[in-house]
Write a protein that holds these residues in place. Structure first.
Motif, PDB file in Angstrom:
ATOM      1  N   CYS A  57      -4.469  26.676  48.960  1.00  0.00           N
ATOM      2  CA  CYS A  57      -3.199  27.209  48.469  1.00  0.00           C
ATOM      3  C   CYS A  57      -3.323  28.718  48.268  1.00  0.00           C
ATOM      4  N   GLN A  58      -2.311  29.443  48.705  1.00  0.00           N
ATOM      5  CA  GLN A  58      -2.298  30.893  48.557  1.00  0.00           C
ATOM      6  C   GLN A  58      -0.949  31.337  48.019  1.00  0.00           C
ATOM      7  N   ARG A  59      -0.976  32.186  47.001  1.00  0.00           N
ATOM      8  CA  ARG A  59       0.280  32.716  46.475  1.00  0.00           C
ATOM      9  C   ARG A  59       0.843  33.736  47.453  1.00  0.00           C
ATOM     10  N   HIS A  61       4.194  35.269  47.001  1.00  0.00           N
ATOM     11  CA  HIS A  61       5.045  36.285  46.378  1.00  0.00           C
ATOM     12  C   HIS A  61       5.317  35.890  44.936  1.00  0.00           C
ATOM     13  N   HIS A  62       5.320  36.897  44.084  1.00  0.00           N
ATOM     14  CA  HIS A  62       5.700  36.676  42.691  1.00  0.00           C
ATOM     15  C   HIS A  62       6.464  37.893  42.197  1.00  0.00           C
ATOM     16  N   ASP A  68       9.248  32.340  38.648  1.00  0.00           N
ATOM     17  CA  ASP A  68       8.845  31.558  39.810  1.00  0.00           C
ATOM     18  C   ASP A  68       7.990  32.368  40.773  1.00  0.00           C
ATOM     19  N   ALA A  69       7.201  31.640  41.544  1.00  0.00           N
ATOM     20  CA  ALA A  69       6.417  32.245  42.616  1.00  0.00           C
ATOM     21  C   ALA A  69       6.392  31.270  43.787  1.00  0.00           C
ATOM     22  N   ARG A  70       6.134  31.811  44.977  1.00  0.00           N
ATOM     23  CA  ARG A  70       6.044  31.006  46.184  1.00  0.00           C
ATOM     24  C   ARG A  70       4.589  30.850  46.572  1.00  0.00           C
ATOM     25  N   PHE A  71       4.215  29.596  46.905  1.00  0.00           N
ATOM     26  CA  PHE A  71       2.847  29.286  47.280  1.00  0.00           C
ATOM     27  C   PHE A  71       2.837  28.632  48.654  1.00  0.00           C
ATOM     28  N   THR A  86       8.063  26.650  45.948  1.00  0.00           N
ATOM     29  CA  THR A  86       8.379  27.503  44.809  1.00  0.00           C
ATOM     30  C   THR A  86       8.029  26.753  43.542  1.00  0.00           C
ATOM     31  N   GLN A  87       7.242  27.381  42.668  1.00  0.00           N
ATOM     32  CA  GLN A  87       6.771  26.755  41.442  1.00  0.00           C
ATOM     33  C   GLN A  87       6.870  27.754  40.292  1.00  0.00           C
ATOM     34  N   MET A  89       5.403  30.109  37.610  1.00  0.00           N
ATOM     35  CA  MET A  89       4.194  30.908  37.690  1.00  0.00           C
ATOM     36  C   MET A  89       3.608  31.225  36.326  1.00  0.00           C
TER      37      MET A  89
END
Length: 308
Positions: A57-59, A61-62, A68-71, A86-87, A89
């Motif tokens: 898993c790599q982030r 954008h935050h 929220d951030a996208r992984f 999107t989870q 953060m």
């Protein structure tokens, strides 16, 4: 985990009482205009996420102004697409989360983090793709939906329903489905708010070949509803089955197995079900610092198969 109070005569669960106590203890202070620490009170600490890291898993954008951030999850199987989820953060839960939990009589575990058992479930599903091919599948208590999305993207399932009882979580699931829609091929994928004690499930009655869930047997007060909904959703014909991953956690899992039996279902529990998962477990047991405080009883997910 989720439950819903549809009956005025039903007794409140221990979980709902805990949420109400927390709300009464904290909310009045947070709304006090003379309290200079409103920002600190608005945020309460939560459990930090550790895991088996079976799916890289790599982030991506935050936005620091957003929670929220996208992984990006790289499924470790040749030819499988990457999934973008999107989870949440931040390392805190906002009091508004608890207000929603009180309103719907649910908990907020799906928002807290990507739980370790979900990672193991998704990895197991990748390794057993034939189990889902051309099948109707539902994930219960899905959180952000990693396992359900993995099944949809990598197994050629006929349909995948990704469900949770928390409306906030379901919003994230729908967003993640839309983000990854091109990865699903011919598989139908949808989100659904589903409470385990929901009385009306006629459109879902005995409709699914496979049910999957992870870390859903922790709260004993939800056992009866979870066992009941499992029996209602599982097809009566063919080789239908439910695949749950849950740590033992004292006698919690054993008590759930009693409820499964009382609903006329059969069950089996397997400790060593995948060589890579077992290798990770042994490494953590030997003191790997990447997961401090690792305990087998509370952290290692056992494989529970439920059949008719």
């Amino acid at each position: 985990m989720e439950t819903n109070s549809n009956s005025a005569s039903s007794k409140p669960s221990a979980s709902s009482l805990r949420w109400k106590i927390l709300r009464q203890a904290v909310l009045p202070r947070a709304k006090n205009p003379e309290d200079g620490s409103q920002l600190g009170l608005k945020l309460v600490s939560r459990k930090a996420a550790k895991g088996f890291n079976l799916i890289p898993c790599q982030r991506l954008h935050h936005d620091h102004e957003s929670r929220d951030a996208r992984f990006c999850y790289t499924l470790p199987t040749q030819g499988c697409p990457k999934l973008v989820l999107t989870q949440r953060m931040d390392n805190n839960a906002d009091l508004s989360d608890f207000e929603i939990c009180n309103r719907h009589n649910i908990d907020n575990t799906g928002l807290v983090c990507q739980w370790p058992s979900e990672d193991v479930l998704a990895y197991f599903c990748l390794s057993h793709a034939d189990m889902f091919r051309s099948k109707r599948v539902i994930e219960l208590g899905s959180g952000y939906g990693l396992a359900g999305l993995t099944i949809a993207a990598a197994t050629e399932a006929l349909e995948v329903v990704i469900s949770d009882g928390n409306p906030q979580v379901v919003d994230y699931i729908l967003h993640n489905i839309n983000t990854n829609s091109e990865a699903f091929g011919e598989t139908r994928v949808k989100s659904m708010q589903l409470h385990w004690n929901q009385k009306e499930v006629s459109n879902l009655l005995h409709a699914f070949d496979v049910i999957v869930a992870s870390d859903c047997t922790f709260f004993k007060e939800f056992h009866k509803d979870l066992a009941r909904i499992t029996e209602l959703l599982l097809k009566k014909t063919g080789a239908s089955q439910a695949i749950f991953f849950s740590p033992k956690r004292g006698n919690s899992l054993d008590k759930f197995l009693v409820e499964i039996k009382e609903n006329g279902l059969l069950s089996s529990v397997t400790e060593i079900y995948d060589a890579n998962v077992w290798k990770c477990h042994q490494r953590f047991m030997n003191g790997d610092e990447s997961w401090p405080g690792y305990e087998k009883d509370h952290c290692y997910p056992l494989l529970l198969r439920i059949t008719r």
